[in-house]
Write an enzyme that holds these catalytic residues in place. Structure first.
Site, mmCIF file in Angstrom:
data_model
loop_
_atom_site.group_PDB
_atom_site.id
_atom_site.type_symbol
_atom_site.label_atom_id
_atom_site.label_comp_id
_atom_site.label_asym_id
_atom_site.label_seq_id
_atom_site.Cartn_x
_atom_site.Cartn_y
_atom_site.Cartn_z
ATOM 1 N N LYS A 24 -11.370 62.356 -2.590
ATOM 2 C CA LYS A 24 -9.971 62.640 -1.753
ATOM 3 C C LYS A 24 -9.977 62.354 -0.430
ATOM 4 C CE LYS A 24 -7.005 65.473 -3.297
ATOM 5 N NZ LYS A 24 -6.876 67.189 -3.792
ATOM 6 N N ARG A 93 -6.525 71.416 0.914
ATOM 7 C CA ARG A 93 -6.809 70.668 -0.267
ATOM 8 C C ARG A 93 -8.244 70.432 -0.743
ATOM 9 N NH1 ARG A 93 -3.277 65.605 0.227
ATOM 10 N NH2 ARG A 93 -3.050 65.648 -2.057
ATOM 11 N N GLY A 102 -6.760 68.729 -11.060
ATOM 12 C CA GLY A 102 -6.081 70.275 -11.221
ATOM 13 C C GLY A 102 -7.064 71.240 -11.368
ATOM 14 N N MET A 104 -9.476 72.437 -9.407
ATOM 15 C CA MET A 104 -9.832 73.399 -8.263
ATOM 16 C C MET A 104 -8.484 73.716 -7.501
ATOM 17 S SD MET A 104 -13.582 71.936 -6.875
ATOM 18 C CE MET A 104 -13.004 70.240 -6.574
ATOM 19 N N ARG A 342 -6.796 57.684 -5.665
ATOM 20 C CA ARG A 342 -7.858 57.606 -6.258
ATOM 21 C C ARG A 342 -7.954 56.579 -7.617
ATOM 22 N NH1 ARG A 342 -6.856 63.617 -8.727
ATOM 23 N NH2 ARG A 342 -5.043 63.025 -9.771
ATOM 24 N N HIS A 458 -0.884 67.110 -15.544
ATOM 25 C CA HIS A 458 -2.258 67.334 -15.622
ATOM 26 C C HIS A 458 -2.367 67.371 -17.101
ATOM 27 C CE1 HIS A 458 -3.136 69.174 -11.424
ATOM 28 N NE2 HIS A 458 -3.623 67.963 -11.486
ATOM 29 N N SER A 774 -38.898 52.975 -36.164
ATOM 30 C CA SER A 774 -37.847 53.273 -35.739
ATOM 31 C C SER A 774 -37.897 55.051 -35.413
ATOM 32 C CB SER A 774 -36.586 53.020 -37.020
ATOM 33 O OG SER A 774 -35.355 53.488 -36.316
ATOM 34 N N CYS A 840 -32.946 55.435 -34.818
ATOM 35 C CA CYS A 840 -32.022 55.975 -35.648
ATOM 36 C C CYS A 840 -31.444 57.007 -35.791
ATOM 37 C CB CYS A 840 -32.223 55.128 -36.980
ATOM 38 S SG CYS A 840 -33.810 55.956 -37.720
ATOM 39 N N TYR A 860 -33.807 47.566 -31.041
ATOM 40 C CA TYR A 860 -32.352 47.932 -31.483
ATOM 41 C C TYR A 860 -32.015 49.311 -31.469
ATOM 42 C CZ TYR A 860 -34.071 48.976 -36.096
ATOM 43 O OH TYR A 860 -34.912 49.601 -36.958
HETATM 44 C C1 PEP Z 1 -34.209 61.732 -37.575
HETATM 45 O O1 PEP Z 1 -34.944 62.280 -37.580
HETATM 46 O O2 PEP Z 1 -33.910 61.293 -36.414
HETATM 47 C C2 PEP Z 1 -33.576 60.990 -38.490
HETATM 48 C C3 PEP Z 1 -32.764 59.617 -38.220
HETATM 49 O O3 PEP Z 1 -33.632 61.198 -39.653
HETATM 50 P P1 PEP Z 1 -32.670 62.385 -40.365
HETATM 51 O O4 PEP Z 1 -31.730 62.771 -39.470
HETATM 52 O O5 PEP Z 1 -32.368 62.067 -41.682
HETATM 53 O O6 PEP Z 1 -33.665 63.510 -40.597
#
Ligand code: PEP
Ligand code: MG
Length: 891
Positions: A24, A93, A102, A104, A342, A458, A774, A840, A860
Site C-alpha cells: 500500500k 493504515r 482486512g 490487519m 493494488r 472482504h 519414480s 509420483c 516428468y
Molecule cells: C509414495 O510413497 O510416494 C507413493 C507414491 O506410494 P504410496 O503413496 O502408494 O505409498
C-alpha cells in the site's frame, strides 16, 4: 539511536520499495509521483514494525521522525494536527509487502476531539458530517486500539447503541439520523467508553496517533493475520508498514462518496470497470459490507464527470502496472481522490482470461502472462457447477460473488462450520455479513452465503481467492441466530439442513442439487497450450481406473506415472477373492484364488491402456501389506469375544477364530516398514506373477486389436539392488511366457519407485538395473524425515508455531529429502544416461515441488488428474523463471 531511515514521505518512495514500505505504502508513493490525486502522507517502514515487535515498544527516535514527517504534511496542507481552528485529520493504515485484505487494522479520522470537531464543523459548514466523523472515530479507535485491554470496547457494543438509537428515532439507515441524533449518539458513546475504561476518551491527538501506530504494528500478529499468512505461505517476519495519510471525506454529503473498483471484473475477467460505491459514506462502509453499495454504473449516472476521470485514472494505472488494479477512491465535495491501488485479486477463471486478454492486447508477453497466474488457481477452473435445477425455483437471489456450485449443510457461524467440517460434513456458511474473523469458517466451508455486503467486501474477496462459491447481499435472508434458522422466500431452513448455492448466478436453492465438473473454456485451452510451449518437464497422472485415465488425458496427461494396482483389489466382487488368496493354507488353493483374480485384473489393464492410447503407463505391482485387505485385529477380537460370551453360532465362531488367528499371525508392529512392496512379492511370488501375466496379456490383446501400449512395470519399495535383480528375473520369465501364449511381443520395461532412503543413496547400483525411477516422496518423506504419514498430527502445530515453515508431506523438504533426490538423480544419470526419472508422491502436483523437480532434472511429474493443469503451469513457470526474463507478480 540509528541513522536508519524509518519514515518516508509519499514523494520519497516508489513502487519498487514494497519490502520496506509495504504494498500500500509503495503504491501510494508511486501514484503520488505519477501525478494522481493522492491525499499527501508518509509511511513508517516494515523494519520499524519488526523493531517494535522485538522491543515491545517504539524504537528510539521513531516518534521524532514521525513528528518531523507530520510537520512536513502540515506545511503541505496548510493545516495543523490538533489545531483548534484549522485541524489536520489523518488515517493510520496497515499495509504489508503482500496484500492481506482486512486482516490487519486501520484507524480513520484521527485527530478529532471536541475542539477540532467544532473547527471542522465551522470550516465545512456541515454539522452532521462533523458528528458522523467523530462518532465513527470513537467507535473505531476504541475497537482497534483499546479493545485488546477492554473487550467491551469492541465495535459491536457501539453498534448496538447506534441500533437502539436508530430504532428510537425511527431511522432505517445510518444516513437517516440527523446531526442532532449523531450528537446524542456521540454523548452515549463517550459515556459508554468512560463506564468501560474508567477514563475519558483520549482527546490528545498526539496520544491518539501514537496509540494507533502501535495498534497497527500489533495487528501484524493478530490471530486472523497469522491464519491468513499460514494459508498463503507469507513469511511471518516481514512486518507491516504504516501509512499516515491526510483524511479526505466521503461522508460530507450527497456530493461525496467512496468506493472500490477493479479495472476488470475479478470474477469473470471481463475487460470492463467493475466496482461499487456508496454515497455519503466512508471507506470502511464499503469493504466491511455494512451497507450494500451501488454498482459503479450508478456513479456514471450520478457523477458522469467524476466517473470519466476515474475511468481515465484506472486505465492509466492498469497500463502503468501492466496488471489489473483494485482501486479505492473517495469523492469529497465533488473532488476525486485515489486512496489505494493494488494488484486485483481474482478467481482462477478471471486470472486465465485476463492473462490471455492482456497478451492479445499487447500489454504482456506470454511469459509474463504465464508467470502471473498462481498455478493453484487453475484448480478452481475445474470447480464443480450445478448439473440441473430440475425446474426448481431459487428461494433467494444475491450477488454472484464467487463462481461455482456447492451443496452442503447450513452452519450459522464459523465455529459451527469448522466443527461440522471436522465431522466430515460439507458446509455452507450462512452469515448476516462475514468479517475477517470468519476466515477459518470460510475455509472450512464449500460455499458462503451472506445477507449483506457487496462483491468487493472482504468476504467476497477472500472467498473468491480460495475458489469458494459465494453469494453476497442476499437481502431476502432473515437469519435468526437464536432459533438457529434462516428464513428466505417463505421457507424455513434450520441449521444442519442442506441447501445448494449457485455462486455463478447468485441463486440459493432449498435442496441438495447435484454438481458436475466445469468444462474447460477456450481461454483455458489457449493458456495451457502456452504453458506447454514453455515447459520441459513432462506431466503424467496417478490413475487407477479407465475413467480416471480418460479424465487425465483430457487434462493434458502424457502418460500414467502411477497406477496403484491394490486399488483394483477393492470392491464387493473382489474382496472375497483377495481374502481367499491371502487366507489360503497351501499353494494350490492360493493359485486357484489368483486364477479367479487374473481376468478381472487383466480387464482393468485393458481399460487403462486403451484410454491412454499408446502413451506410457507405469503400473505398480502390489504394495501394501496384505492385512490391509483383512478386517482389523481389534474389530475381530471384539466379535470373537462377543460370540464366545453369547455362546453364538458355533460355525460362525469357528470361522471368525480362524480369521483372527491369521490376522494375529500377520500382525506387524510397524506395517509401513514391514512385509510390503517387493518384500511381499518375494515372499508370495504368486500375486505379482498373476499381475504381470494380466498386464502383459492386456497389452498383447490390445496389440492384436491394433492399439499400441507401452508398459512400465514398477517394482515398489526396493531398498537394495539385489531385490530388483531377483524380481526382474522372475517377472521377465512370466512376461515371456505370456507373450508366447498370446503369440505377440509387446513393449515393456522394469523400473522401481525410489521411496526408501537407502535406495536413493545406492542409485548408482539400482539405476543399472532399471529403465526408470519414480520418486515415491510420500514414503521417502516418511522414512527420510521419520514422520509417520498416518499419524503426523503434530505438523499443523509445528507450522502454527513456526517450527516448520512448510509441511514436508505437502511440499518437498528441499534441504533434506530434496537433497537426497538430487544425489539419487545425479548418481543414476551417471550410470544410466537414458533412465527416465519421475515423481509420483503427492508432491507431484504441488507447484513448489514441481519447480524443484524441474531444477534437479526429472523427466516428468505425476499427480492426480485434477492437479494436472497446476503441474503443467508450475513446470512452465520453472522454465521461465530459469531464464529470468519475465517480471514477477506480487501476491
Ligand atoms: C509414495 O510413497 O510416494 C507413493 C507414491 O506410494 P504410496 O503413496 O502408494 O505409498
Ligand atoms: Mg509408497
Amino acid at each position: 539511536m540509528t541513522d536508519k531511515k524509518r519514515v518516508y514521505l509519499f514523494r520519497e518512495g516508489n513502487a519498487a520499495m514494497r519490502d520496506l514500505l509495504g504494498g500500500k505504502g509503495a503504491n501510494l508513493c508511486e501514484m503520488t509521483n505519477i501525478g494522481l490525486p493522492v491525499p499527501p502522507g508518509f509511511v513508517i517502514t516494515t523494519e520499524a514494525c519488526n523493531e517494535y515487535t522485538k522491543l515491545g515498544r517504539l524504537p528510539d527516535g521513531l516518534w521524532e521522525d514521525v513528528l518531523a514527517a507530520l510537520a512536513d504534511l502540515e506545511r503541505d496542507m496548510g493545516k495543523k494536527f490538533g489545531d483548534p481552528s484549522n485541524p489536520l485529520l489523518v488515517s493510520v493504515r496497515s499495509g504489508a509487502k503482500f496484500s492481506m485484505p482486512g486482516m490487519m487494522d486501520t484507524v480513520l479520522n484521527l485527530g478529532l476531539n471536541d475542539e477540532t470537531l467544532h473547527a471542522l464543523i465551522k470550516l465545512t459548514g456541515n454539522e452532521r458530517f462533523g458528528y458522523d466523523a467523530y462518532r465513527r472515530f470513537v467507535m473505531m479507535f476504541s475497537d482497534i486500539v483499546l479493545s485488546g485491554d477492554y473487550p467491551r470496547l469492541k465495535k459491536e457494543h457501539f453498534e448496538k447503541i447506534f441500533t437502539a438509537l436508530k430504532q428510537k428515532l425511527g431511522a432505517k439507515v445510518d444516513t437517516g439520523v440527523d446531526a442532532e441524533g449523531l450528537k446524542t449518539l456521540l454523548g452515549q458513546f463517550k459515556a459508554y467508553f468512560k463506564e468501560v475504561a474508567g477514563r475519558d476518551f483520549p482527546t490528545d491527538p498526539m496520544e491518539q496517533l501514537r496509540l494507533a501506530i502501535i495498534a497497527v504494528f500489533k495487528s501484524w500478529n493478530n490471530e486472523r493475520a497469522i491464519t491468513y499468512r499460514n494459508k498463503e505461505r507469507i513469511p511471518h517476519d516481514l512486518g507491516t508498514a504504516v501509512s499516515i495519510q491526510t483524511m479526505v471525506f466521503g461522508n460530507m454529503g450527497d456530493d461525496s462518496g467512496t468506493g472500490v473498483a477493479f479495472t476488470r471484473d475479478p470474477a469473470t475477467g471481463d475487460n470492463k470497470l467493475f466496482g461499487e460505491f456508496l454515497k455519503n459514506a466512508q471507506g470502511e462502509d464499503v469493504v466491511a459490507g455494512v451497507r450494500t453499495p451501488e454498482s459503479i454504473e450508478e456513479l456514471e449516472r450520478e457523477f458522469p464527470a467524476i466517473h470519466g476521470r476515474f475511468a481515465e485514472i484506472a486505465d492509466k494505472l492498469e497500463k502503468h502496472y501492466r496488471e489489473v488494479q483494485d482501486i479505492e477512491f473517495t469523492i469529497e465535495n465533488g473532488r476525486l481522490f485515489i486512496l489505494q491501488c493494488r494488484a486485483g485479486k481474482r478467481t482462477g477463471v478471471a486470472a486465465v482470461k485476463i492473462a490471455v486478454d492482456m497478451v492479445n492486447e499487447g500489454l504482456l508477453t506470454k511469459e509474463e502472462a504465464l508467470i502471473r497466474v498462481p498455478p493453484e488457481a487453475l484448480e478452481q477452473l475445474l470447480n464443480p457447477r450445478i448439473k440441473s435445477t430440475g425446474g426448481l425455483k431459487p428461494i433467494a437471489k444475491g450477488l454472484n460473488a464467487g463462481p461455482g456450485g456447492a451443496s452442503g449443510h447450513v452452519a450459522l457461524d464459523s465455529k459451527t462450520a469448522i466443527k461440522m467440517a471436522e465431522a466430515g460434513q460439507k458446509v455452507i456458511l450462512v452469515r448476516e455479513e462475514t468479517n475477517p474473523d470468519d476466515l477459518g469458517g470460510m475455509l472450512a466451508s464449500v460455499g458462503v452465503l451472506t445477507q449483506r455486503g457487496g462483491r468487493t467486501s472482504h468476504a467476497a474477496l477472500v472467498a473468491r481467492q480460495y475458489g469458494i462459491p459465494t453469494i453476497c447481499a442476499c437481502s431476502a435472508l432473515r437469519i435468526d441466530e437464536h432459533a438457529r434458522q434462516v428464513k428466505a422466500g417463505g421457507v424455513v431452513v434450520k441449521e444442519g439442513d442442506v441447501i445448494t448455492i449457485d455462486g455463478t448466478l447468485g441463486e440459493v436453492y432449498n435442496a441438495a442439487l447435484e454438481t458436475e465438473p466445469a468444462t474447460v473454456t477456450g481461454d483455458f485451452g489457449t493458456f495451457m497450450a502456452w504453458a506447454d510451449e514453455y515447459r520441459r518437464l513432462g506431466v503424467r497422472a496417478n490413475a487407477d481406473t479407465a475413467e480416471q485415465a480418460e479424465e487425465a488425458v483430457k487434462l493434458g496427461a502424457e502418460g500414467i506415472g502411477l497406477a496403484r494396482t491394490e486399488h483394483m483389489f477393492l470392491g464387493s466382487e473382489r474382496v472375497p477373492l483377495v481374502r481367499d488368496m491371502i487366507l489360503a493354507e497351501d499353494e494350490p488353493t492360493r493359485e486357484a484364488a489368483l486364477a479367479k483374480l487374473l481376468p478381472l485384473q487383466r480387464a482393468d489393464f485393458v481399460g487403462i491402456l486403451k484410454a491412454m492410447g499408446g502413451r506410457p503407463v507405469t503400473i505398480r505391482l502390489i504394495d501394501p501389506p496384505l492385512h490391509e485387505f483383512l478386517p482389523p485385529l481389534d474389530e475381530l477380537l471384539v466379535e470373537v469375544t462377543e460370540l464366545r460370551c453369547r455362546n453364538g453360532d458355533p460355525a460362525a465362531l469357528k470361522e471368525k477364530e480362524a480369521l483372527l488367528k491369521k490376522v494375529q499371525e500377520m500382525h506387524e508392529v510397524n506395517p509401513m516398514l514391514g512385509l510390503r512392496g517387493c518384500r511381499l512379492s518375494i515372499y508370495f511370488p504368486g500375486i505379482v506373477n498373476m499381475q504381470v501375466a494380466a498386464m502383459i496379456g492386456a497389452a498383447c490383446e490390445l496389440k492384436k486389436a491394433g492399439i499400441d501400449a507401452h508398459l512400465e512395470i514398477m517394482i515398489p519399495l526396493i531398498g537394495a539392488v539385489s531385490e530388483l535383480t531377483y524380481l526382474k528375473a522372475q517377472l521377465d520369465e512370466v512376461a515371456r511366457k505370456t507373450m508366447a501364449e498370446e503369440g505377440v511381443e509387446v513393449d515393456y520395461a522394469f523400473g522401481t519407485m525410489i521411496e526408501i532412503p537407502r535406495a536413493a543413496l545406492t542409485a548408482d547400483e539400482i539405476a543399472k538395473e532399471a529403465a526408470f525411477f519414480s520418486f515415491g516422496t510420500n514414503d521417502l518423506t516418511q522414512m527420510g524425515y521419520g514422520i509417520s504419514r498416518d499419524d503426523a498430527r503434530f505438523l499443523p502445530v509445528y507450522i502454527e508455531k513456526g517450527i516448520f515453515k512448510a509441511d514436508p508431506t505437502e511440499t518437498i523438504d528441499v534441504k533434506g529429502i530434496g537433497r537426497m533426490m538430487k544425489i539419487c538423480v545425479d548418481d543414476a544419470k551417471a550410470v544410466n544416461p537414458n533412465i527416465k526419472l519421475g515423481i509420483c508422491g503427492e508432491h507431484g502436483g504441488e507447484p513448489e515441488s514441481v519447480k524443484f523437480c524441474h531444477k534437479i532434472g526429472l523427466t516428468y511429474v505425476s499427480c492426480s488428474p485434477r492437479r494436472l493443469p497446476v503441474a503443467r503451469l508450475a513446470a512452465a513457470q520453472a522454465a521461465i523463471e530459469e531464464k529470468g526474463t519475465a517480471v514477477q507478480r506480487d501476491k
